[in-house]
Every structure is written in C-alpha cells, then in structure tokens.
Write a protein that holds these residues in place. Structure first.
Motif, mmCIF file in Angstrom:
data_model
loop_
_atom_site.group_PDB
_atom_site.id
_atom_site.type_symbol
_atom_site.label_atom_id
_atom_site.label_comp_id
_atom_site.label_asym_id
_atom_site.label_seq_id
_atom_site.Cartn_x
_atom_site.Cartn_y
_atom_site.Cartn_z
ATOM 1 N N PHE B 100 0.845 -1.197 0.000
ATOM 2 C CA PHE B 100 0.000 0.000 0.000
ATOM 3 C C PHE B 100 0.882 1.249 0.000
ATOM 4 O O PHE B 100 0.660 2.191 -0.750
ATOM 5 C CB PHE B 100 -0.895 -0.011 1.242
ATOM 6 C CG PHE B 100 -1.973 1.039 1.241
ATOM 7 C CD1 PHE B 100 -3.274 0.708 0.925
ATOM 8 C CD2 PHE B 100 -1.690 2.371 1.568
ATOM 9 C CE1 PHE B 100 -4.272 1.659 0.922
ATOM 10 C CE2 PHE B 100 -2.683 3.344 1.555
ATOM 11 C CZ PHE B 100 -3.986 2.987 1.236
ATOM 12 N N ALA B 101 1.905 1.223 0.887
ATOM 13 C CA ALA B 101 2.809 2.372 0.995
ATOM 14 C C ALA B 101 3.727 2.442 -0.223
ATOM 15 O O ALA B 101 3.926 3.498 -0.829
ATOM 16 C CB ALA B 101 3.626 2.275 2.275
ATOM 17 N N ARG B 104 2.473 3.832 -3.553
ATOM 18 C CA ARG B 104 2.052 5.237 -3.596
ATOM 19 C C ARG B 104 3.187 6.213 -3.385
ATOM 20 O O ARG B 104 2.968 7.405 -3.323
ATOM 21 C CB ARG B 104 0.973 5.481 -2.535
ATOM 22 C CG ARG B 104 -0.386 4.924 -2.919
ATOM 23 C CD ARG B 104 -1.332 4.894 -1.755
ATOM 24 N NE ARG B 104 -2.637 4.390 -2.160
ATOM 25 C CZ ARG B 104 -2.919 3.094 -2.308
ATOM 26 N NH1 ARG B 104 -2.002 2.190 -2.075
ATOM 27 N NH2 ARG B 104 -4.120 2.717 -2.704
ATOM 28 N N ARG B 144 5.951 -0.040 7.138
ATOM 29 C CA ARG B 144 5.046 0.572 6.176
ATOM 30 C C ARG B 144 5.336 2.070 6.046
ATOM 31 O O ARG B 144 5.382 2.610 4.936
ATOM 32 C CB ARG B 144 3.599 0.335 6.643
ATOM 33 C CG ARG B 144 2.537 0.766 5.679
ATOM 34 C CD ARG B 144 1.161 0.423 6.196
ATOM 35 N NE ARG B 144 0.815 1.220 7.372
ATOM 36 C CZ ARG B 144 -0.397 1.242 7.922
ATOM 37 N NH1 ARG B 144 -1.376 0.506 7.412
ATOM 38 N NH2 ARG B 144 -0.638 1.984 8.981
#
Lengths: 220, 360
Positions: B100-101, B104, B144
């Motif tokens: 997720f990190a 992006r 993260r």
C-alpha cells in the motif's frame, strides 16, 4: 407469465444498479456529516419505510404525467413518454427501495475508523484512493447486503408499480401485478403458480445472496 | 538532510499549542511531555491531519508543507506517521499493507526486502494484522511508514502498550534504522529513557508551550527542568569502550578520562557509547572511600544543588565536560556540608547502556 418473470428480474436488476450508483455517495455523505440538512435528507430517504406505497405512487403518477413539468422535460430529453413506461417503474422502484440500500451502507461507512483513513492519507492516498482502497474493501459485505435488500424489495414491490405502471404486459406488468390480475379474473390456478413461483424465486435469491455475503464477512 | 522549521499555533477549547522552533538537520528530535502537553497535536499539524491556525509555517529545508498561503494535504506531504496504535489495514495481509505504501510513494527509498529485514518481519508477510502481537503489528507499521518514501518520519509513542521485551527489540531496531536511513525523525514520548536511546535533539512541551529545547545530553541533566525531578531522572552521557577484562567479565569504559566498569560488552575498544546514569543510583562522599564494593567512583565538582521539596535534594555534578545528577537526602547535604563548587566523589551504582554508535 415468463414475460412477467423476466420483466421483474430486469426491473430489479436495473433498479439495484441505480440504487448502488445513487445510494453509495448519498450514504457516504450521510455517514460523514451530521448537519441539519443531512438529517432532513436522511428523513426524506426513510419516508418509504413508513408511508403506504400508494402515497409515493400517487405523487409519482402526477409527476410523470405527460402534461407535468417533469413529464415534459423527460419527453424532451429522451423522446418518449415517461408515464406507464419501464423507466417510470425504475424511478419508482429506486425511490421506494432507497432506504433499504442507503441505511446498511450508511451504517457500514460509520463503522470505518477515521484512524485508518488518516493512516492511508499519511501513506500518500488521496480522498478517492482512500475510499477505493480502504472503505470499499472494508464495507464489501454491506454492499452485498444492501444490493440484496434493494433487489429483493424491488421484486416484492406492488403498490407503487400499480399506481404508476399500470398493467401493460411486457412493459410494466411485473409478477406481483400479474398475480393480482389473475386473482381479479378468478384464475386461481395461474395465481397459485405465480405466488408459489414468487416465493421460490425470492427464497432462492435471498439464500444465494446471504450465503455469499456470509462468505465475505468470514473472509474479512 | 535539511533542517525542519516549525512555526504553528492551534487552539482547541481550553487547550492551545504554540511552537516556533527549528530542528537541526540530520537529527532525531525527541518531543517530551506529559500526556495532554500537546505532543500528538504537534505531530498532527506537521502531518496535515489537523489544521493549524493561519500564520503557521512548516517546512523541510526550503520545501514548504504549509505557510505563505499554501497548504499541502497529508497525502502530498511525504511525511510518514507511526501512530500509537499500529493502524494496519485489516483487509490486507502484512505484504498488502507494505505494498500500500510502496505503490504510492513518489520518492526513492529503501526496498521491501531491506526494510522487512530491519524490522524482522520477513517471515510474517502473508499474515493478517489480527494474527500478529502488538509488537509485531507496530514493527509492520514502522516498516510501512518507511516504505512510503518519507522525507520526515513522525513517531507518536510507538512503544506504548507493548511489553518490555518488545520495546527493547523495537528500540534496537530503530537505532539501527537511524544509522542506515538518512531521514530525519520526530519521536514523541513521555518516557525519557526511551528518548535517551534515540534522540539527539530534545523539545520539552508543557501545556502546549515549548519550555526547553536543545541537545538531549545537555537537557537531561538540567536541574530546572521537570525531567530531572522525576523518579526515574537520569543523566545521559557519552563514553567510549576502553578495554575488556576477560577474567572478571567486565569492560572498562572511558568517561571524561575516568574509568567506568560495566559488565562485559561485546564491542571493540574505541566504540562510542551513550550511557544513562540514574540520579537515584549515585551517592556522594567527601573523601575517597577506602574499602567499598562499588567499582565506579568518579571525582566530580558540585555544579548546582536544588531542593525539590520534602526530604530530597538533586545535585548536579560536573565530571570533566559532562554532567551527572545525584539524588540524595537533604539531611546528607547538611551533614556533609555540601555546597556548590565542592569537590566530591560520586559513587555510581548502576549504568544503563543505551544503543551504541549514536554519538560518533
């Protein structure tokens, strides 16, 4: 009779899609804001829960009439009359079933912790990205519940359709109306078939939807 | 690395926060304060999760996060935030959370393998957060945050609610990360022992106001600060490994030209160390005691004496260029006739070793 069955399925499917498209942003807005305006809108959305369907149907009948402003605007844009059309049934169904879709979604959206959205933001996710990658997956079971309720409620609808759709086979004669029609004609054999068919169909639909939503909630 | 400018004000009901300072480049800044002193509000403003009042100016080097009519949303700031609760996404497994990190980020940074190794989470990538302990969840949350390509990492009491073994483990990992990663960090805690492990620079917050700021080693022994009045008050000092005594399983450290014996350390001579000397474990004598079981005796000069009310007194001692704190009774001060400027011997009963290589 098959015609009525297909029409019912088509109406329920199209209405459910519209319900999700319109109900989702509405539910999100209602879940995140607590203002006088949002409370008022929330009450309006919930009206079909308490009003007899004929009341909604009555006002829609007036709005859909060819000489009404809405009816004329519709005809100008689409080129056909709204009164007693399939589109009129869809609009009626969407309004009538809206609380059944908005309320479970709104409850689910309220459950999404703000803290997770904050975490997502600090990781570089913008507003829509946060919605798509955090809210949507967390609320997936509620989307299935909302869609199944909206679908089932549209299948079971009678009063609004009777008021605004009339009884045109292939255009507005859905199962519930066809059943009413047979009973009026004292054709109890056909009425039995329709009633039993409707019970079976609804039961199977609900069973399949609950089973799949159960699977989802176990997974998440 | 660049310095971080913080100028912000925030008011919420009775509480108001007002900060105006510049954090030195390339440092880990500790923010100390009791709960309710505004530590979390400060981090929220820096991350853009809370709106500071007009007139705020937050910048990293020359790049402005807000101020001058500009306001970047949290997702545009490249400022990572490790929250007190790990806040892992429950619908994703560990790998999904890290991805997720990673997917992006718009800046270069360490890779997944490297960061997973730093935090020891390589073997839990397929697990969900519900299957992880609190400490493991926080390790994933830190990984993260680091993978999001931050230019500043904010940590808000990341070790609260974690058992002491987990805390030691994470602190050691953070000390390593700070050596490996060239990213400034702001670390908030109400625990000085934790800050002493990591921070070079310290901000002390009280009721939303900055009451002290400066190098941690200096502030830790200042008498007028609330820090030195706590039960666990301790001075933080620098020392070096000098030699090892294999027979007694001890190591001799060099502290301002004086020997300081500690249990055997597995570090080569010359390694710089940071030590924490609790004030309650230092006692004073006027003359060098003839026979004592205490190994560590440091000649010191009394720099300051402060009565903290009641029976106890805090004494600030100068050894070479560094300071120690001793907490003794008021009765002892009077009996020994201690006064500022006196030469004394400080008996050191315990030395806590902080993470190595912080001060090279």
């Amino acid at each position: 009779m098959t015609e009525a069955l297909w029409l019912t399925l088509e109406l329920a499917t199209v209405s459910t899609l519209w319900l999700l498209v319109l109900g989702t942003p509405l539910a999100w807005w209602l879940a995140r804001r607590r203002t006088l305006a949002s409370t008022f809108i929330e009450s309006v959305v919930a009206l079909p829960l308490v009003l007899p369907p004929t009341v909604l149907g009555f006002y829609l009948l007036i709005a859909f009439a060819p000489q009404s402003a809405f009816g004329q605007a519709w005809e100008a844009v689409t080129g056909y009359r709204l009164a007693f059309s399939f589109s009129a049934l869809v609009i009626g169904s969407v309004l009538y079933s809206l609380p059944f879709v908005v309320q479970p979604l709104q409850a689910a959206f309220r459950q999404v912790p703000e803290s997770l959205l904050e975490a997502a933001a600090t990781l570089g996710a913008g507003p829509f990205d946060r919605w798509r990658s955090v809210v949507l997956p967390l609320c997936r079971p509620s989307f299935l519940a909302a869609a199944s309720l909206g679908f089932a409620h549209t299948v079971g609808e009678f009063g609004v359709v009777l008021m605004i759709g009339g009884n045109i086979p292939g255009e507005t004669q859905v199962l519930s109306i066809a059943l009413y029609d047979r009973v009026e004609a004292l054709d109890f054999a056909a009425a039995h078939q329709l009633a039993a068919g409707l019970v079976l169909f609804s039961l199977v639909t609900l069973f399949l939807l609950y089973r799949s939503s159960g699977r989802w909630s176990v997974r998440t | 690395m660049s310095e971080i400018g913080l100028k912000l004000a925030l008011r919420r009901g009775e509480f108001s926060l007002a900060i105006d300072t510049v954090l030195p480049a390339g440092s880990v800044t500790g923010v100390y304060g009791v709960s309710g002193s505004g530590k979390t509000s400060l981090l929220s403003c820096i991350a853009g999760l809370a709106h500071a009042h007009a007139g705020s100016d937050i910048r990293i080097g020359d790049e402005r996060l807000e101020g001058n009519g500009q306001w970047l949303a949290p997702e545009e700031r490249d400022v990572a935030y490790v929250f007190q609760d790990a806040r892992l996404f429950p619908h994703l497994d560990v790998a999904g959370n890290l991805e997720f990190a990673l997917s992006r980020r718009h800046r270069d940074g360490p890779g997944l393998t490297e960061v997973s190794d730093w935090l020891g989470i390589s073997d839990m990538l397929a697990r969900r957060s519900s299957q992880l302990s609190r400490g493991q969840q926080q390790r994933v949350a830190i990984a993260r945050a680091l993978l999001s390509g931050p230019r500043l990492v904010l940590m808000d009491e990341p070790l609260a609610n974690i058992d002491s073994a987990g805390r030691r483990d994470i602190l050691a990992r953070l000390a390593r990360i700070r050596r490996e990663l060239d990213v400034p960090m702001i670390y908030v805690s109400h625990d000085m022992a934790e800050l002493a492990e990591l921070a070079d620079h310290l901000l002390v917050l009280d009721d939303g106001q900055l009451v002290a700021e400066g190098p941690l080693l200096e502030l830790s022994s200042r008498l007028e600060l609330a820090l030195s009045h706590q039960e666990q008050a301790a001075a933080v000092v620098r020392a070096k490994v000098a030699e090892h005594d294999a027979d007694y399983e001890l190591s001799r450290l060099q502290f301002e030209g004086q020997p300081l014996w500690v249990s055997h350390l597995d570090l080569p001579p010359g390694t710089p160390l940071r030590l924490r000397l609790p004030a309650r474990d230092i006692s004073l004598c006027l003359e060098q005691p003839g026979q004592t079981s205490i190994l560590n005796l440091l000649p010191a000069r009394i720099a300051d004496i402060e009565t903290c009310g009641g029976s106890r007194v805090l004494v600030q001692l100068k050894v070479g260029e560094q300071f120690l704190l001793a907490r003794i009774t008021r009765k002892s001060v009077d009996t020994l006739g201690l006064a500022v400027g006196d030469e004394v011997f400080a008996q050191v009963k315990s030395v806590a070793l902080l993470n190595d290589s912080l001060d090279d």
